[in-house]
Design a protein around this motif. Sequence first.
Motif, PDB file in Angstrom:
ATOM      1  N   PHE A 109       2.766  11.493  -1.021  1.00  0.00           N
ATOM      2  CA  PHE A 109       2.596  10.259  -1.800  1.00  0.00           C
ATOM      3  C   PHE A 109       3.922   9.532  -1.807  1.00  0.00           C
ATOM      4  O   PHE A 109       4.969  10.096  -1.512  1.00  0.00           O
ATOM      5  CB  PHE A 109       2.140  10.532  -3.228  1.00  0.00           C
ATOM      6  N   TYR A 137       5.514   1.902 -11.180  1.00  0.00           N
ATOM      7  CA  TYR A 137       4.223   1.959 -11.858  1.00  0.00           C
ATOM      8  C   TYR A 137       3.081   2.462 -10.988  1.00  0.00           C
ATOM      9  O   TYR A 137       1.920   2.331 -11.352  1.00  0.00           O
ATOM     10  CB  TYR A 137       3.842   0.585 -12.451  1.00  0.00           C
ATOM     11  N   ALA A 138       3.356   3.015  -9.786  1.00  0.00           N
ATOM     12  CA  ALA A 138       2.277   3.545  -8.954  1.00  0.00           C
ATOM     13  C   ALA A 138       2.812   4.658  -8.076  1.00  0.00           C
ATOM     14  O   ALA A 138       4.020   4.757  -7.829  1.00  0.00           O
ATOM     15  CB  ALA A 138       1.656   2.449  -8.098  1.00  0.00           C
ATOM     16  N   ARG A 139       1.940   5.488  -7.627  1.00  0.00           N
ATOM     17  CA  ARG A 139       2.277   6.666  -6.839  1.00  0.00           C
ATOM     18  C   ARG A 139       1.199   6.738  -5.764  1.00  0.00           C
ATOM     19  O   ARG A 139       0.151   7.351  -5.945  1.00  0.00           O
ATOM     20  CB  ARG A 139       2.185   7.865  -7.791  1.00  0.00           C
ATOM     21  N   VAL A 140       1.434   6.053  -4.624  1.00  0.00           N
ATOM     22  CA  VAL A 140       0.384   5.884  -3.618  1.00  0.00           C
ATOM     23  C   VAL A 140       0.088   7.215  -2.927  1.00  0.00           C
ATOM     24  O   VAL A 140       1.000   7.875  -2.437  1.00  0.00           O
ATOM     25  CB  VAL A 140       0.797   4.802  -2.602  1.00  0.00           C
ATOM     26  N   ASP A 141      -1.190   7.577  -2.902  1.00  0.00           N
ATOM     27  CA  ASP A 141      -1.622   8.874  -2.363  1.00  0.00           C
ATOM     28  C   ASP A 141      -1.749   8.782  -0.847  1.00  0.00           C
ATOM     29  O   ASP A 141      -2.835   8.640  -0.304  1.00  0.00           O
ATOM     30  CB  ASP A 141      -2.959   9.254  -3.003  1.00  0.00           C
ATOM     31  N   PHE A 160      -8.190  -0.933  -6.208  1.00  0.00           N
ATOM     32  CA  PHE A 160      -9.105  -1.544  -7.175  1.00  0.00           C
ATOM     33  C   PHE A 160      -8.288  -2.623  -7.888  1.00  0.00           C
ATOM     34  O   PHE A 160      -7.429  -2.313  -8.711  1.00  0.00           O
ATOM     35  CB  PHE A 160      -9.599  -0.459  -8.142  1.00  0.00           C
ATOM     36  N   GLN A 173      -8.924  -5.241  -9.983  1.00  0.00           N
ATOM     37  CA  GLN A 173      -9.164  -5.714 -11.343  1.00  0.00           C
ATOM     38  C   GLN A 173      -8.112  -5.194 -12.320  1.00  0.00           C
ATOM     39  O   GLN A 173      -7.869  -3.987 -12.396  1.00  0.00           O
ATOM     40  CB  GLN A 173     -10.547  -5.247 -11.767  1.00  0.00           C
ATOM     41  N   LYS A 211      -4.926  -5.469 -12.190  1.00  0.00           N
ATOM     42  CA  LYS A 211      -3.605  -5.175 -11.629  1.00  0.00           C
ATOM     43  C   LYS A 211      -2.825  -6.465 -11.469  1.00  0.00           C
ATOM     44  O   LYS A 211      -3.366  -7.510 -11.097  1.00  0.00           O
ATOM     45  CB  LYS A 211      -3.740  -4.473 -10.270  1.00  0.00           C
ATOM     46  N   GLU A 212      -1.525  -6.423 -11.665  1.00  0.00           N
ATOM     47  CA  GLU A 212      -0.649  -7.582 -11.461  1.00  0.00           C
ATOM     48  C   GLU A 212      -0.561  -7.899  -9.966  1.00  0.00           C
ATOM     49  O   GLU A 212      -0.491  -6.971  -9.143  1.00  0.00           O
ATOM     50  CB  GLU A 212       0.754  -7.266 -11.982  1.00  0.00           C
ATOM     51  N   ASP A 261       2.129  -5.989  -8.157  1.00  0.00           N
ATOM     52  CA  ASP A 261       1.771  -4.585  -7.934  1.00  0.00           C
ATOM     53  C   ASP A 261       0.835  -4.467  -6.738  1.00  0.00           C
ATOM     54  O   ASP A 261       0.952  -3.552  -5.909  1.00  0.00           O
ATOM     55  CB  ASP A 261       1.065  -4.008  -9.174  1.00  0.00           C
ATOM     56  N   ARG A 291     -12.974  -5.626  -5.937  1.00  0.00           N
ATOM     57  CA  ARG A 291     -12.847  -6.479  -7.127  1.00  0.00           C
ATOM     58  C   ARG A 291     -11.675  -7.440  -6.952  1.00  0.00           C
ATOM     59  O   ARG A 291     -10.829  -7.583  -7.831  1.00  0.00           O
ATOM     60  CB  ARG A 291     -12.656  -5.635  -8.392  1.00  0.00           C
TER      61      ARG A 291
END
Lengths: 252, 252, 252, 252, 252, 252, 252, 252
Positions: free
Chosen positions: G32, G37-41, G55, G57, G59-60, G63, G82
């Motif tokens: 990852f 603010y995120a931890r991409v898998d 997804f 909806q 999310k900034e 981001d 979305r």
Amino acid sequence: MDPQDIQAILKKVWDRKMTAAVALEKLRHLPFEEIPYARVDSHRHLRCGFPEVIFCQGKEPADITAIARSILKRSDYLLATRADRTAFEAIRKASRRAVHHERARCVTVRKKAPPRQSGKILVVCAGTADVPVAEEARITAEMMGHEVDGLYDVGVAGIHRLLAAKDRISAADVIVVVAGMEGALASVVGGLTRSPVVAVPTSIGYGANLGGIAPLLTMLNSCAAGVSVVNIDNGFGAGYAAALMARLKNPA
Amino acid sequence: MDPQDIQAILKKVWDRKMTAAVALEKLRHLPFEEIPYARVDSHRHLRCGFPEVIFCQGKEPADITAIARSILKRSDYLLATRADRTAFEAIRKASRRAVHHERARCVTVRKKAPPRQSGKILVVCAGTADVPVAEEARITAEMMGHEVDGLYDVGVAGIHRLLAAKDRISAADVIVVVAGMEGALASVVGGLTRSPVVAVPTSIGYGANLGGIAPLLTMLNSCAAGVSVVNIDNGFGAGYAAALMARLKNPA
Amino acid sequence: MDPQDIQAILKKVWDRKMTAAVALEKLRHLPFEEIPYARVDSHRHLRCGFPEVIFCQGKEPADITAIARSILKRSDYLLATRADRTAFEAIRKASRRAVHHERARCVTVRKKAPPRQSGKILVVCAGTADVPVAEEARITAEMMGHEVDGLYDVGVAGIHRLLAAKDRISAADVIVVVAGMEGALASVVGGLTRSPVVAVPTSIGYGANLGGIAPLLTMLNSCAAGVSVVNIDNGFGAGYAAALMARLKNPA
Amino acid sequence: MDPQDIQAILKKVWDRKMTAAVALEKLRHLPFEEIPYARVDSHRHLRCGFPEVIFCQGKEPADITAIARSILKRSDYLLATRADRTAFEAIRKASRRAVHHERARCVTVRKKAPPRQSGKILVVCAGTADVPVAEEARITAEMMGHEVDGLYDVGVAGIHRLLAAKDRISAADVIVVVAGMEGALASVVGGLTRSPVVAVPTSIGYGANLGGIAPLLTMLNSCAAGVSVVNIDNGFGAGYAAALMARLKNPA
Amino acid sequence: MDPQDIQAILKKVWDRKMTAAVALEKLRHLPFEEIPYARVDSHRHLRCGFPEVIFCQGKEPADITAIARSILKRSDYLLATRADRTAFEAIRKASRRAVHHERARCVTVRKKAPPRQSGKILVVCAGTADVPVAEEARITAEMMGHEVDGLYDVGVAGIHRLLAAKDRISAADVIVVVAGMEGALASVVGGLTRSPVVAVPTSIGYGANLGGIAPLLTMLNSCAAGVSVVNIDNGFGAGYAAALMARLKNPA
Amino acid sequence: MDPQDIQAILKKVWDRKMTAAVALEKLRHLPFEEIPYARVDSHRHLRCGFPEVIFCQGKEPADITAIARSILKRSDYLLATRADRTAFEAIRKASRRAVHHERARCVTVRKKAPPRQSGKILVVCAGTADVPVAEEARITAEMMGHEVDGLYDVGVAGIHRLLAAKDRISAADVIVVVAGMEGALASVVGGLTRSPVVAVPTSIGYGANLGGIAPLLTMLNSCAAGVSVVNIDNGFGAGYAAALMARLKNPA
Amino acid sequence: MDPQDIQAILKKVWDRKMTAAVALEKLRHLPFEEIPYARVDSHRHLRCGFPEVIFCQGKEPADITAIARSILKRSDYLLATRADRTAFEAIRKASRRAVHHERARCVTVRKKAPPRQSGKILVVCAGTADVPVAEEARITAEMMGHEVDGLYDVGVAGIHRLLAAKDRISAADVIVVVAGMEGALASVVGGLTRSPVVAVPTSIGYGANLGGIAPLLTMLNSCAAGVSVVNIDNGFGAGYAAALMARLKNPA
Amino acid sequence: MDPQDIQAILKKVWDRKMTAAVALEKLRHLPFEEIPYARVDSHRHLRCGFPEVIFCQGKEPADITAIARSILKRSDYLLATRADRTAFEAIRKASRRAVHHERARCVTVRKKAPPRQSGKILVVCAGTADVPVAEEARITAEMMGHEVDGLYDVGVAGIHRLLAAKDRISAADVIVVVAGMEGALASVVGGLTRSPVVAVPTSIGYGANLGGIAPLLTMLNSCAAGVSVVNIDNGFGAGYAAALMARLKNPA
């Protein structure tokens, strides 16, 4: 996943000690390799000083006996919850030391006294009908080594009964509040203490109590901060959570 | 159905002053004949001393003006609930005496002071956010002629605020308790008083408050006897019910 | 908290009759000191003229006997609800005067007749199956000294049965409406009377009655103002609330 | 599936006019073959004398115009529901005959008057706020050729208003009852008539109305037999169902 | 009491073959008769076209016998639903003509054949487990004089079974659809017919069937117009509503 | 009726070894067979690939025997679910080959071994109490010809137990996850595999498990893509769906 | 990161065309990558067969751009669901190849055509309003390499429309059924096919549709075996699950 | 008001450096201060260990300023939650030290650094969308003096991201788990740690997430003992409860 692990695999491929196909397979599962079965298990045993618990409801007597035997082989303590007379008899086959706490619907086995923990727990309960759940919480926390005080039948409709016990409330490190009907007791206790409160809704009541949903919602919406909630009638869960909290009192 | 009425019909048939067919038709509806439109209406007017109330939400301004005019033609008082600025302007067209109670979202018109009733009502409210509902209850009961005392922001998480007001609680003939969050205030007040308690859950809160369902269930399941409940956010209904109760205090 | 109380403490500290540590402890709990246990209890006894009530369901017979004895030591009256034959036998051990009201599932003990109260209560009930709940309300209100009239099996599907009794409806100071199925009776009665209405939904019905949730919602949403609601099947609560209301009729 | 069909296939196999593989494939779908697309469609058109209906909510204006044009090519009538001003404009592009019924939120197009049906329908409605749903039912039934009478604002809290209209109730072949709040009107009307009652709960109300769930449950649990229920706010569905019932009045 | 009977009495008075006093005595119990704990609505036949029905569940055998006797005094027909063996025996005490329909859980008494009505009713049912509810609907509609056809075990998962019966579907004036599980059958039948459909959800299913809530919601949301819904498992209500609809077929 | 059997018949007709009349007799019940209170869908095997299954719960033993006989007349396999001892005896009357799988509450009849399918299915189950549902899934998939591996008692609270079995997870073509309590297992398994996951919530748990609603919601909201859900406790449905998926593995 | 890409790297190391150090750099983010603010898998493609999906909806935009860049660094494909216009612009900053599918509310990036998979998927949808959810399913499955056929607007109220397409139903390896209102379509399709059905309830409808709960319950209770369900409006989840199933068609 | 402050006052009185009168003035507002529409609980710090917190949502800016001023008169710290830009400006009027934490929607004022507490708290969060709730918990616990570590975006669908952080999990005395969707993260973390876990469900998700009810039920039913739950989206409540627990780590 550690870069070193990947490096090790790559090196083996470079050295032709591992084929690309085997390496690919290893990379697929690499992130999980580091939690081998045995290590985590012993870790769990070490860290909790508390054996697995048997939830008897819906289990066959023969299964209960077998599980109890298996636990007691490796542990000095046994706790079984939701245990009726039949379950008690089943556990007795595994150990003659088994004790049945009928109100609490628990069976305990202690080969020796549990190591005494520092934190003190108070179990407060709203009505007489909530006592079995309260007792389940008490037995659980005691099995985990804590001193537990009980303050029963102090519903908010006669609030002076609760206020009269404010010294015992002040003395507790963690408080378990057990209440059915509308469950308002958790909010009132939460407003009187600086200790964490674990609230247990019970299915005691009728009509729109909805099997405990009403006090559950009350407790989740509590206007008193510091209250957290466990499942309906889950005295064991409350006692266990309270003990994990109270254990923080132990000197490092 | 009065035997005399049937006898009268039967006599007319015997006297051949009424055919069997006409008699059959009369007998079909007889049980309802005794509630003619006009009599019941005036009876309602007489017995309540309170005009119809306009629930403004979702009504067109023109409709509100028309209904207000119709009521004020026959009545000295007007109460309109859920009234925003637009509704207020619509009622002002019907009467320059209209007063807008903004927090309570009510409009009132009084051509003269309402006749003073004996019973005293106390409106207790848990948090600042519940005040609009509490004020709606207060305005309603005042319009019906009652003296209303207000005890606001006395949630159970700081129960000393409530206990400090025990004299005002004792002085009330009927108590309205308005609370959102978990709604535990109704049970505590119910345990402190001899008077009937009308509980109003509010939709104040978040998450599992479920738009007021949580305090509604709390209040219905109250362990304190003497508590009855009205709909979520229904300050008007609580004030009205409390006034009907308090009116029993009037000398016969 | 009274400034005088704080002043007294401070003066003792100034006079060195109390250490700062003791004063701090006193200040911590001061707001609650003024509700000492005994005073509130006697106050409750004085103000209600009504002893505690035993909710028998789920209680052990031995517990019921003990609680009954404890109450009867200090009181001339005893009311026990949800009492089956076993509960009745348990109360008989505490008093030979015990009477079992089987339909109402109540047991009463009266050492003397309760003091007669002024307010008159009418219990209206929709169907035959709702009678046990209605009877529980009636017995409760009678135990509290009120005259109670009963108007049973007057569901709205045959509304003439209800309209035929309009004189009895008019004569009541407070009306208890007991209804299962869809619970529409509360709205219709509420529209016919000047008196407060206490509505009791029952779990009678099938399918989407949802154990009483359907009539509960009906009653909470009643278009007739003046209706307040108690828990599903809670005849006792309705009778008790109605009695608190009707008591306001007593001359001051 | 008809044995003849199977026989025909088997005969073809015997005659070697069809292979076993083809026959197997035919047998797989045989039961469905008998409902060919066109026949059912024309049958539907013939039997109902009623074109497809456009539910406008959430549809793009361009789509609405296209669907309207497609329907009007084959039909003399068009009904569009949940139609705001934009939807109306979209339909006007398809036909200048389009009429907007604003309260009912419907648009209708009639190239000629619908054939008059025998059955008479009465739409009864509890409060002013329920009128849009009632009007949707009325417009729908009128489009299907029925005479529709409207009896509005006759809530059960002032039941004399309803009883005063008993002749109009008696004159109806089918009655549609539209009610929000607690929805008790359906039970009362159902108890007064020998005609089938179609009940429509509305989302009018607040708090525990739960967006129409409360009157929906009321109507489903109605103690008056002969009441059946459609979805919340579904005036169209009620008008349509009532028309199908009323059409049974037509001479065979 | 049958309108014909009243007409006969009135005619005798008109013909002076019966005095007004004797007629009065005969008619005096017309609106309802009070028996202990019940108030039999004897006016109902005149008002609604069918005598009162006994819902046996939860009623005491003695009460059932008394109510049955009261109804049979003035009516040629009796229908009792949710009747087990005990209820049947209780009704047998009131009439030896009583017949027990075990699958339908109904008891019927017919002193004479009910007048034959024109409209034909089809009861369609999804699974074998739904048959008791379907049979309750069938018995009810037959008691009201209608010819009833039954099409059982035609769930939508094998839709050819339903399509194979399209002639019987077309022949019906009113269709009752009984379905548990997901209740999709109502939508499919509703799309195949010109006749009104009365849908009955049943509590047959498991898990998220939620005691019939799942098919109830399915039927209320049916995409096929013309479907209206009665309560879960309410076969009686469906049969009754269907009969009221089918009766419109009768020549005026 | 097995497609192969039909093909064999058709081939004999093609080969003129069987007349069309004889074949018709053999195929006459192809679409369905009517027996009292049931309409067995004998076309299902041809259409869906598996004969009809008997859901025994709530069915009369005589009905079960009749349905079993009807199925076994045209099929080599029979699966009956929710079968207790009585149901087993009823099926034994139809075939002495019937086997009772007690934990799975299933009865199976196999006249010959089912044709072996390629796809491998793994059934994973969270707790001992979920085993009956897991076994129902296993038996179902095995009856449909698949190899099924079982990985039981691997709840997420001791996640190493699950991770230790990652090879068995990787080897599966389709995975069925059975879990009660909070049902988190489906998300964790879904995150570890590239195969489709069929999740089955069970009603195992207490309090706010709400009869399986809690794990049902968990599974529907799973953050792991590739998880689809069947009804609460519906082991059969999961096994069936998994088999339809795994069958895609078969060479075309 | 594509398994093929990893295999290519490993092969180069084996062939000594790339050093272990260079390879490590390429593989270092395999498990990852942490961004604020995120931890991409990034391991997901290897483990589950498809890169992570965004997804959008809630999310900034910043981001979204960052996550998109992180995914596209190691993957040839990106799917964002979305996604409104703003989300599309945010992804365009990460890749000019981004395509916005407005009805489906999806954004896709394909650096190259996805490898073609064998299994064929059919998306069936009940009404026009369900199309966005159906399209989301279609785009998802196509991104995963499958051929997808669409059969839209075939609700069960006009069942001939569905039956007319039985050849396309038979041709599909997996079927996705999208339906709002009452969701009956899933049961009917499930009864017509031997392929697995993934059902998606939509929040299309009104009143008692309850935001999609009604069709969700319908689909969970489906009487047709082989139907499994994903969350309300979860077209992505259905398309993804269907693709995992259809992939089983690939030759081993 | 800080216990130290009161102690300081008392000490001055004891030392006769302050008169009782001056001290009284300082302490007179101890239990609460009445400002319009609010009753600030100034006794709370003494009783519960933290000053009152302002829940800004739905409060008027002027009210917020007044409450903030009242709190800051007697406290060195202020925490305001659910604070948008307007609320921030309102608090800035009371103190220029106010800091706005936008993601956390909190405003804090610290006149001095809070006394450092021993216990360490870890906030774990499942997805990026859950970050605001997680941040609210973090800010709250930091305001109460605790060191807080954050581990974000570690949902269970890629469980290696969580397992990779096991050292940080082991280092925490109390763990707050924030998760929407299905909320499974609480169970997995609960199974990996010896420390008490406070779980916060969030309303992040769609469809059957039901505004957070789904993860709430998941967490209440957690199979991992030691997990207790607060209200949906209640980051403040979780941070506060966790701090009360962690404080037990302080040396006595």
